[in-house]
Structures are given as C-alpha cells and as structure tokens.
Design an enzyme around this catalytic site. Sequence first.
Site, PDB file in Angstrom:
ATOM      1  N   SER A   1      41.704  32.193  44.746  1.00  0.00           N
ATOM      2  CA  SER A   1      41.878  32.908  43.736  1.00  0.00           C
ATOM      3  C   SER A   1      43.627  32.816  43.432  1.00  0.00           C
ATOM      4  O   SER A   1      44.152  31.939  43.693  1.00  0.00           O
ATOM      5  CB  SER A   1      41.364  34.353  43.861  1.00  0.00           C
ATOM      6  OG  SER A   1      41.383  34.991  42.678  1.00  0.00           O
TER       7      SER A   1
ATOM      8  N   ASP B   1      30.786  31.015  40.056  1.00  0.00           N
ATOM      9  CA  ASP B   1      32.098  31.782  39.693  1.00  0.00           C
ATOM     10  C   ASP B   1      32.131  31.735  38.312  1.00  0.00           C
ATOM     11  O   ASP B   1      32.327  30.602  37.511  1.00  0.00           O
ATOM     12  CB  ASP B   1      33.300  30.910  40.319  1.00  0.00           C
ATOM     13  CG  ASP B   1      34.617  31.745  40.381  1.00  0.00           C
ATOM     14  OD1 ASP B   1      34.752  32.772  39.522  1.00  0.00           O
ATOM     15  OD2 ASP B   1      35.433  31.531  40.872  1.00  0.00           O
TER      16      ASP B   1
ATOM     17  N   HIS C   1      32.767  34.809  42.253  1.00  0.00           N
ATOM     18  CA  HIS C   1      34.146  34.396  42.571  1.00  0.00           C
ATOM     19  C   HIS C   1      34.306  34.801  44.149  1.00  0.00           C
ATOM     20  O   HIS C   1      35.337  34.151  44.706  1.00  0.00           O
ATOM     21  CB  HIS C   1      34.857  35.096  41.536  1.00  0.00           C
ATOM     22  CG  HIS C   1      36.383  34.939  41.927  1.00  0.00           C
ATOM     23  ND1 HIS C   1      37.022  33.796  41.845  1.00  0.00           N
ATOM     24  CD2 HIS C   1      37.456  35.841  42.270  1.00  0.00           C
ATOM     25  CE1 HIS C   1      38.413  33.831  41.959  1.00  0.00           C
ATOM     26  NE2 HIS C   1      38.829  35.035  42.192  1.00  0.00           N
TER      27      HIS C   1
END
Length: 416
Positions: A177, A335, A364
């Site tokens: 991320s 995701d 995610h």
Amino acid sequence: LEQWTHPRAPAAPPLTGPGMADLDREHAAAESGEMADEYGKMNSDGETMVLENFELESGRILKHAEVRYKTWGTLNAAGDNVGVVCHALTGNANVEAWWGELLGDGKPLDTSKYFMFCANVLGSCYGSTGPTSTDPDTGMRYGGDFPLVTIRDMVRSQAEVLKQLGVNEVTFAVGGSMGGMQALEWGICGYLPVRGIISMSASGRHHPWQIGISECQRQAIFADPLWRNGRYSANAPPAAGLGVARMMAILTYRTHPAYMTKFGRDLDSQKESFQVEQYLKHQGQRFRERGFDAASYVSLTRAMDTHDLARGRGEYHEVLRNYTLPALIVSISSDVLYPTIEQLELSKYMQRAQHHLIQSDEGHDGFLLEHKNVGTLVRGFLADLDTDARSASAGAGAQVRKAKRAAVSQAPVAKL
C-alpha cells in the site's frame, strides 16, 4: 507541489444521523473469529534520529525533524546487507506488530542475514515528526499547519537515517500500500544504491479513484466540529470524524465476499442494528483508542495523493521503462482499492519486474494477512537477488583474473 496545498476546510455543521451521537457508546468488541485484524499492538517504540533543517520537496524546512525507527539483525562491515521495510498508512516502525510472521531468524525477512530497518514516516503520529509534534517556531503543536509531506520526503528521510547508521547500500526495500509506494520510490530516487524492490498492493501513481476515496475520509474529519481547522486540543480531538473516516477506509480494505461470509445479515436484537454496523463502529473506536491522530490522517492521505513516480522525471510510461532494478510486484486478487490492473501496468513497463497474483478474499489488506503467500514470494525474490549478486561477483572476479593474466602475458620478459 502547490496543487496539493489545499486550503483549510471551511467550518461545517456537525455530523448528524442515526448512530452518530452514540458512536462512542454503541461500539462493541469484535467477536472472536469475526474478521482477522491486520495490526497488533501499536506504539511509538524505537530509537530516534534527528535530522536538522530537513528540506521537504515543497521547499519548507523542518528545523528539527525526528525520525523514529527500529532495527533488527546486524549491519555487516561493508554496510550493504540492509533490508528496508516501509509501513502503510496507519503503521509504525515496529514491524513485529504487523508483519511479525515474516520477520525473524530464518524467516523471509531474515534477521540472521539482513540488517532490517523500519522508520515511522514523517507526518505520522508514532514517533516521527508530524502534526502532533511541537513547531519550534511557535512552541505549539503543528496540527493543521504541518507542511505537506510527500512519499519522496519519506524515503529521503529514511535514507538520511540509514547513512548516519553507516549504511552504504540497500539490498532491498519492501512494503505494501503506502509502503509499496515508498518501495517503488526507493528504486528510482538514487538516495542510496538499491539492489531490488518489493511493492505490494500499490501503484506507480495515485489515481483519481484513490484520491477521491481519501478526500471523502478527509471530509468526514473536517465535518467534525472539533476539527477547528486542525487547531484542536490534544484533549478534545475530532474523534467522531476520525472514527467515520476509519470506517470508510475499512470498507475499501476488504471485500463483498468477506463481509458476506463474516457477517451476513445477522441482526443484534438488543441494539436493533446489523452485526456489520457494530463491527465498523468498533473499528472506528479502536482506531482512536490506539492513538492515531486526525491531522496525521489528513497529512498522510495527502502524501499518498502526491505519489507519482514520473513527477518531474518525464512521461509516466517512459519513466517505468527506465526503471532498471529487479522488482517483485504483488497483487491481491480481490483488492478494490488498488486493483490488479495497476500492478499489471507496472510489470508491463518495468524492464526487470515480475508480477505475482495472490488469490485471496481478504481484499487490499491481503498484503498484511496472507502471511504464508507473501512470505513465499518474498523469500523467493530475495533468493534470486542473492543468486544475481553471487553471479555478478563471480563475473567481476573472472574479469579481474582475466585482466591480470593479460597484463602478465603482455609484460616484458626480464633478461638475465
């Protein structure tokens, strides 16, 4: 960077609607097994390095920038056995709290082999300088006046700390991320030599989809009457707004199948609400209880919005084509926040990138929760890096030996 310097949010009426007034009272502890948690105990533990007069990409100066960091393992004499772990939006420097299954002797992030390093990013609230820090010019908390920090600023601050620790080369940088954005930046910034990077659940630039989601979360914070343009008291923070922002985020971190499996349409008869409502309220409350700061949330989401590998470097796809480091790009199949197409774009254009898809319903947050699959990929990539390094070393040694033999054969023969 002026385009990311937002005006202060105007005053807004308080949030209203069912459940808002009772947000603090109605949250319930998540039942065991309801949904896996991505973070363990979060705190500001670690050592601190001070960077005097640290210039941000915007030109603003942090006169006394503190970087909170932790290390594991031992730095070798050459200063080149270094693994940099980059944390995500609400993470901290303590990798053991959120990737503990990967870190340790003999584990994928092998502390018997690598000198592992992780720093809390600038703009956060877990030890490094951010909105909760004191502005040396005013003697007061920065709050909403904290300057814009970019992903590049985060990486450069980490590099400066590593240099002071005696590091000469980074073996690899890894993260997911926002951490994946930092890892990508590590491979192109040139602050220190890097041999390879691992980026998970991230992209080469923030897209309107992610920017829009972040802005909705920021507006939830701004709408809390306690926000006060970021000049709130530490004893009276905009907790309700931050809690709602976290609830929004949690939805984007997971998936439709995961929520249906874990919660279904079960009702809490006493509270006359769905189980998923209680779960989300609990997550908003828990986020505040672990000490996250609203202005830091605003600062870091804006930092992610600045992320663009090509900014100031040329056309985007051409910049990716010139990205020459070995790279492991990882996607989570479900995701919805950073969809697979964004990682496929990276692997398509980056010369030495390999892409792997982890099949998971975790969404995610799969990069934090799919420990076995993530660990297998990390271990394999680092083994390849080691093989490449040994081959390069052997090749260089052969070239040296060949040059020496040539020099000897060409040397004049001494006459007796």
